[in-house]
Design a protein around this motif. Structure first.
Motif, PDB file in Angstrom:
ATOM      1  N   THR A 128       0.828  -1.212   0.000  1.00 40.25           N
ATOM      2  CA  THR A 128       0.000   0.000   0.000  1.00 40.25           C
ATOM      3  C   THR A 128       0.862   1.262   0.000  1.00 40.25           C
ATOM      4  O   THR A 128       0.532   2.242   0.659  1.00 40.25           O
ATOM      5  N   GLY A 129       1.959   1.225  -0.751  1.00 40.14           N
ATOM      6  CA  GLY A 129       2.754   2.425  -0.942  1.00 40.14           C
ATOM      7  C   GLY A 129       2.298   3.149  -2.201  1.00 40.14           C
ATOM      8  O   GLY A 129       1.163   3.006  -2.652  1.00 40.14           O
ATOM      9  N   PHE A 130       3.200   3.920  -2.791  1.00 40.16           N
ATOM     10  CA  PHE A 130       2.860   4.640  -4.011  1.00 40.16           C
ATOM     11  C   PHE A 130       2.392   3.686  -5.105  1.00 40.16           C
ATOM     12  O   PHE A 130       1.487   4.013  -5.882  1.00 40.16           O
ATOM     13  N   SER A 131       2.996   2.487  -5.186  1.00 42.91           N
ATOM     14  CA  SER A 131       2.629   1.519  -6.228  1.00 42.91           C
ATOM     15  C   SER A 131       1.197   1.041  -6.051  1.00 42.91           C
ATOM     16  O   SER A 131       0.362   1.170  -6.959  1.00 42.91           O
ATOM     17  N   GLY A 132       0.917   0.463  -4.897  1.00 38.06           N
ATOM     18  CA  GLY A 132      -0.395  -0.131  -4.670  1.00 38.06           C
ATOM     19  C   GLY A 132      -1.518   0.886  -4.715  1.00 38.06           C
ATOM     20  O   GLY A 132      -2.575   0.648  -5.310  1.00 38.06           O
ATOM     21  N   ILE A 133      -1.303   2.042  -4.101  1.00 39.72           N
ATOM     22  CA  ILE A 133      -2.346   3.070  -4.076  1.00 39.72           C
ATOM     23  C   ILE A 133      -2.586   3.616  -5.473  1.00 39.72           C
ATOM     24  O   ILE A 133      -3.739   3.770  -5.914  1.00 39.72           O
ATOM     25  N   GLY A 134      -1.517   3.900  -6.212  1.00 40.60           N
ATOM     26  CA  GLY A 134      -1.673   4.416  -7.566  1.00 40.60           C
ATOM     27  C   GLY A 134      -2.393   3.441  -8.470  1.00 40.60           C
ATOM     28  O   GLY A 134      -3.255   3.835  -9.280  1.00 40.60           O
ATOM     29  N   LEU A 135      -2.072   2.137  -8.355  1.00 36.28           N
ATOM     30  CA  LEU A 135      -2.741   1.125  -9.165  1.00 36.28           C
ATOM     31  C   LEU A 135      -4.218   1.015  -8.792  1.00 36.28           C
ATOM     32  O   LEU A 135      -5.089   0.952  -9.671  1.00 36.28           O
ATOM     33  N   ALA A 136      -4.521   0.995  -7.498  1.00 38.04           N
ATOM     34  CA  ALA A 136      -5.911   0.870  -7.069  1.00 38.04           C
ATOM     35  C   ALA A 136      -6.751   2.042  -7.572  1.00 38.04           C
ATOM     36  O   ALA A 136      -7.897   1.862  -8.003  1.00 38.04           O
ATOM     37  N   ILE A 137      -6.189   3.240  -7.541  1.00 34.78           N
ATOM     38  CA  ILE A 137      -6.912   4.411  -8.052  1.00 34.78           C
ATOM     39  C   ILE A 137      -7.174   4.253  -9.546  1.00 34.78           C
ATOM     40  O   ILE A 137      -8.292   4.499 -10.029  1.00 34.78           O
ATOM     41  N   ALA A 138      -6.153   3.823 -10.301  1.00 35.21           N
ATOM     42  CA  ALA A 138      -6.319   3.652 -11.749  1.00 35.21           C
ATOM     43  C   ALA A 138      -7.376   2.596 -12.055  1.00 35.21           C
ATOM     44  O   ALA A 138      -8.182   2.760 -12.988  1.00 35.21           O
ATOM     45  N   LEU A 139      -7.393   1.520 -11.286  1.00 36.86           N
ATOM     46  CA  LEU A 139      -8.391   0.460 -11.496  1.00 36.86           C
ATOM     47  C   LEU A 139      -9.796   0.964 -11.186  1.00 36.86           C
ATOM     48  O   LEU A 139     -10.747   0.684 -11.933  1.00 36.86           O
ATOM     49  N   LYS A 140      -9.942   1.697 -10.106  1.00 36.81           N
ATOM     50  CA  LYS A 140     -11.269   2.228  -9.759  1.00 36.81           C
ATOM     51  C   LYS A 140     -11.744   3.220 -10.814  1.00 36.81           C
ATOM     52  O   LYS A 140     -12.923   3.210 -11.199  1.00 36.81           O
ATOM     53  N   GLU A 141     -10.843   4.067 -11.286  1.00 42.86           N
ATOM     54  CA  GLU A 141     -11.211   5.025 -12.319  1.00 42.86           C
ATOM     55  C   GLU A 141     -11.622   4.322 -13.608  1.00 42.86           C
ATOM     56  O   GLU A 141     -12.403   4.861 -14.393  1.00 42.86           O
ATOM     57  N   ALA A 142     -11.109   3.104 -13.837  1.00 38.51           N
ATOM     58  CA  ALA A 142     -11.455   2.328 -15.027  1.00 38.51           C
ATOM     59  C   ALA A 142     -12.719   1.500 -14.830  1.00 38.51           C
ATOM     60  O   ALA A 142     -13.138   0.787 -15.751  1.00 38.51           O
ATOM     61  N   GLY A 143     -13.297   1.565 -13.628  1.00 42.32           N
ATOM     62  CA  GLY A 143     -14.565   0.881 -13.391  1.00 42.32           C
ATOM     63  C   GLY A 143     -14.481  -0.426 -12.631  1.00 42.32           C
ATOM     64  O   GLY A 143     -15.507  -1.085 -12.407  1.00 42.32           O
ATOM     65  N   PHE A 144     -13.292  -0.823 -12.206  1.00 42.77           N
ATOM     66  CA  PHE A 144     -13.151  -2.063 -11.437  1.00 42.77           C
ATOM     67  C   PHE A 144     -13.428  -1.776  -9.961  1.00 42.77           C
ATOM     68  O   PHE A 144     -12.953  -0.774  -9.408  1.00 42.77           O
ATOM     69  N   THR A 145     -14.185  -2.645  -9.342  1.00 39.82           N
ATOM     70  CA  THR A 145     -14.599  -2.406  -7.954  1.00 39.82           C
ATOM     71  C   THR A 145     -14.169  -3.501  -6.989  1.00 39.82           C
ATOM     72  O   THR A 145     -14.068  -3.259  -5.786  1.00 39.82           O
ATOM     73  N   ASP A 146     -13.908  -4.708  -7.512  1.00 35.14           N
ATOM     74  CA  ASP A 146     -13.536  -5.834  -6.636  1.00 35.14           C
ATOM     75  C   ASP A 146     -12.023  -5.828  -6.445  1.00 35.14           C
ATOM     76  O   ASP A 146     -11.291  -6.591  -7.065  1.00 35.14           O
ATOM     77  N   ILE A 147     -11.567  -4.915  -5.606  1.00 33.74           N
ATOM     78  CA  ILE A 147     -10.135  -4.694  -5.391  1.00 33.74           C
ATOM     79  C   ILE A 147      -9.842  -4.812  -3.897  1.00 33.74           C
ATOM     80  O   ILE A 147     -10.546  -4.224  -3.073  1.00 33.74           O
ATOM     81  N   THR A 148      -8.799  -5.560  -3.550  1.00 29.87           N
ATOM     82  CA  THR A 148      -8.360  -5.654  -2.161  1.00 29.87           C
ATOM     83  C   THR A 148      -6.871  -5.350  -2.081  1.00 29.87           C
ATOM     84  O   THR A 148      -6.077  -5.911  -2.843  1.00 29.87           O
ATOM     85  N   LEU A 149      -6.509  -4.437  -1.179  1.00 35.38           N
ATOM     86  CA  LEU A 149      -5.107  -4.099  -0.947  1.00 35.38           C
ATOM     87  C   LEU A 149      -4.686  -4.671   0.396  1.00 35.38           C
ATOM     88  O   LEU A 149      -5.223  -4.286   1.437  1.00 35.38           O
ATOM     89  N   PHE A 150      -3.743  -5.598   0.370  1.00 39.06           N
ATOM     90  CA  PHE A 150      -3.256  -6.245   1.590  1.00 39.06           C
ATOM     91  C   PHE A 150      -1.970  -5.569   2.063  1.00 39.06           C
ATOM     92  O   PHE A 150      -1.123  -5.170   1.264  1.00 39.06           O
ATOM     93  N   ASP A 151      -1.839  -5.472   3.374  1.00 44.18           N
ATOM     94  CA  ASP A 151      -0.591  -4.958   3.943  1.00 44.18           C
ATOM     95  C   ASP A 151      -0.385  -5.557   5.317  1.00 44.18           C
ATOM     96  O   ASP A 151      -1.343  -5.664   6.100  1.00 44.18           O
ATOM     97  N   LYS A 152       0.859  -5.956   5.589  1.00 44.87           N
ATOM     98  CA  LYS A 152       1.164  -6.571   6.886  1.00 44.87           C
ATOM     99  C   LYS A 152       1.125  -5.560   8.020  1.00 44.87           C
ATOM    100  O   LYS A 152       0.973  -5.931   9.183  1.00 44.87           O
ATOM    101  N   ALA A 153       1.290  -4.276   7.695  1.00 45.97           N
ATOM    102  CA  ALA A 153       1.304  -3.232   8.719  1.00 45.97           C
ATOM    103  C   ALA A 153      -0.109  -2.782   9.057  1.00 45.97           C
ATOM    104  O   ALA A 153      -1.096  -3.289   8.508  1.00 45.97           O
ATOM    105  N   ASP A 154      -0.205  -1.828   9.978  1.00 44.99           N
ATOM    106  CA  ASP A 154      -1.528  -1.375  10.395  1.00 44.99           C
ATOM    107  C   ASP A 154      -1.937  -0.081   9.712  1.00 44.99           C
ATOM    108  O   ASP A 154      -2.879   0.586  10.138  1.00 44.99           O
ATOM    109  N   GLY A 155      -1.232   0.304   8.647  1.00 40.91           N
ATOM    110  CA  GLY A 155      -1.587   1.500   7.907  1.00 40.91           C
ATOM    111  C   GLY A 155      -0.882   1.537   6.569  1.00 40.91           C
ATOM    112  O   GLY A 155       0.046   0.769   6.307  1.00 40.91           O
ATOM    113  N   LEU A 156      -1.317   2.435   5.711  1.00 39.15           N
ATOM    114  CA  LEU A 156      -0.756   2.540   4.367  1.00 39.15           C
ATOM    115  C   LEU A 156       0.559   3.320   4.373  1.00 39.15           C
ATOM    116  O   LEU A 156       0.937   3.907   5.376  1.00 39.15           O
ATOM    117  N   GLY A 157       1.229   3.318   3.228  1.00 40.70           N
ATOM    118  CA  GLY A 157       2.388   4.190   3.092  1.00 40.70           C
ATOM    119  C   GLY A 157       3.670   3.554   2.617  1.00 40.70           C
ATOM    120  O   GLY A 157       4.563   4.250   2.149  1.00 40.70           O
TER     121      GLY A 157
END
Length: 489
Positions: free
Chosen positions: A13-42
């Motif tokens: 959930t760094g710049f890579s994961g967040i940027g990709l998730a935004i691009a996917l949502k903007e393209a109409g994809f909704t079934d997206i899960t971002l996993f991270d071992k930590a307790d927050g993004l970044g």
């Protein structure tokens, strides 16, 4: 043919994961899960909280092109502001429901029968997705050497990427092992508090002054009122990297023309060190750019302090109260800070990725990590990497590269949505790409500059850097060609 819903898993959930998730949502994809071992993004901007942590690319370029931040407080943003920016992006684009924090994905296995990836979490739960993306990055696993006597050291010890904020360095004898990008940022911050600071220099670096400054109060208002001002600033920085610095790294002709000015610029910065003998020890013996040229305006001056010492001899053994170096001397200290960087070749570790034929990704990479456009690996269908092999930039902003990768992966998701159940990059396509990349890298300063860097693996194969320009990479990834893949429907 109707469009099918595509489920997508992103690990990181760094710049890579967040940027990709935004691009996917903007393209109409909704079934997206971002996993991270930590307790927050970044990602790295969550983990690297050492004093003085900041980006060495200007703020206007080190941000998403689609989400400019008009109110950066300074030219080179520091860690808290960058992390706040990522949080802002996640909230604005509605990613909050898609995060699954405190979830460590230990392994991912492709299920040939269904064309889906089964992800196993550390808590025993499993998840299945049509598309799996590893957005772990190249700088996520700290590298900590193992030295004789390490378990005997009686003081405090931590890595700069796992900074111990509960430990007060005031009045302590502090040792820093390493003198790279992280060390030159935090050393000036901790030196005034420490009773004595010893820097164990692994290798000298070319360091230029950092043209940083706090933006005046009127600048954010101007950026908001006239957005073109910020766009022009970003464009100017981009062109400087692309037209001036990048040719000095990748082109033999560019190196001949630009090496001398870059060297002179760094030598000018080095003049702030008063001791001529120390200046000689701080002067690298390799070409500028072979390792990333660092930027700092306060690292050299702090070396003039009488309570700061630079040691060139390597540590051969840790003792209960310090370290012994190769020259036989013992150096006493209370706290040891590892500034030894990251395991940059571990693109997905410790995550185990097992492909269509039961091959584990690291086994497939036993001859060196490689991926088509840094994104796709033969035998691992419906799997993509972000910030993968040979996508790092020696000068510029990785965010530009990540946006190119996100657009490419969105095209892959659209292809899967048309009814394709499996897409696997062809071996000949990957082989041709990798051979061409390594051929171009062979004449770059990273391969011929006379240094060992984190860009090179144990066999001196350059597995990290892109052998061209950022615009060249954008051009190569602009369109996903289905003919590059074996497709099953």
């Amino acid at each position: 043919m109707g469009r099918r819903n595509v489920s997508i898993a992103i690990v990181g959930t760094g710049f890579s994961g967040i940027g990709l998730a935004i691009a996917l949502k903007e393209a109409g994809f909704t079934d997206i899960t971002l996993f991270d071992k930590a307790d927050g993004l970044g990602g790295v901007w969550r983990d690297n909280t050492y004093p003085g942590a900041a980006c060495d690319a200007p703020s206007h370029l080190y941000s998403y092109s689609f989400e400019p931040k008009p109110d950066w407080t300074r030219r080179f943003a520091e860690q808290p502001e960058i992390l706040d920016y990522l949080r802002h992006c996640a909230a604005k684009y509605g990613l909050t429901p898609h995060f699954r924090f405190r979830t460590t994905i230990t392994d991912a296995r492709f299920q040939a029968a269904t064309g889906r990836w089964r992800l196993h979490a550390g808590d025993g739960r499993t998840y299945e997705y049509d598309l799996f993306v590893a957005a772990c990055g190249q700088l996520s696993n700290p590298a900590v050497p193992r030295l004789p006597g390490q378990d005997d050291f009686g003081g405090t010890m931590f890595h700069s990427a796992r900074w111990d904020h509960g430990h007060d360095l005031t009045g302590e004898r502090v040792a820093v092992v390493g003198n790279g990008a992280s060390a030159i940022q935090f050393v000036p911050r901790i030196a005034p508090a420490a009773r004595r600071l010893t820097i164990f220099q692994i290798e000298a670096h070319w360091i230029s002054r950092k043209p940083d400054r706090v933006y005046p109060r009127w600048r954010p208002a101007l950026n908001r009122r006239i957005p073109a001002v910020q766009k022009l600033s970003r464009l100017g920085i981009f062109l400087c990297f692309e037209a001036v610095l990048n040719p000095a790294l990748i082109s033999p002709r560019g190196r001949r023309v630009l090496s001398a000015p870059v060297r002179a610029l760094c030598r000018y910065a080095l003049r702030s060190v008063r001791d001529p003998r120390l200046r000689r020890r701080l002067t690298p013996g390799y070409e500028p750019g072979c390792k990333r040229i660092l930027t700092s305006s306060d690292y050299y001056p702090v070396l003039n302090r009488p309570d700061v010492t630079v040691v060139d001899d390597p540590i051969v053994q840790l003792t209960p109260h310090g370290a012994r170096t190769a020259d036989g001397r013992h150096h006493a200290f209370d706290t040891l800070i590892w500034a030894t960087g990251f395991r940059s070749q571990d693109f997905v570790a410790p995550l185990r990725v097992i492909g269509a034929r039961g091959t584990e990704l690291n086994a497939a990479w036993k001859g060196g990590a490689r991926a088509y456009l840094g994104l796709a690996v033969t035998g691992f269908p419906n799997f993509f990497l972000m910030y993968g092999p040979n996508t790092n930039v020696g000068s510029g902003s990785i965010v530009h590269m990540l946006e190119s990768q996100a657009r490419y992966i969105v095209q892959a998701a659209r292809l899967l949505a048309t009814g394709v159940t499996s897409m696997d990059v062809r071996a000949d396509v990957l082989d041709r790409f990798d051979a061409a990349a390594q051929r171009r890298l062979s004449t770059t300063v990273w391969n011929q500059g006379g240094c060992d860097s984190w860009y090179l693996d144990a066999d001196h194969r350059n597995t990290n850097n892109w052998p061209g320009s950022m615009t060249g990479y954008r051009r190569r990834t602009r369109r996903l060609d289905p003919a590059d893949y074996h497709l099953d429907r």
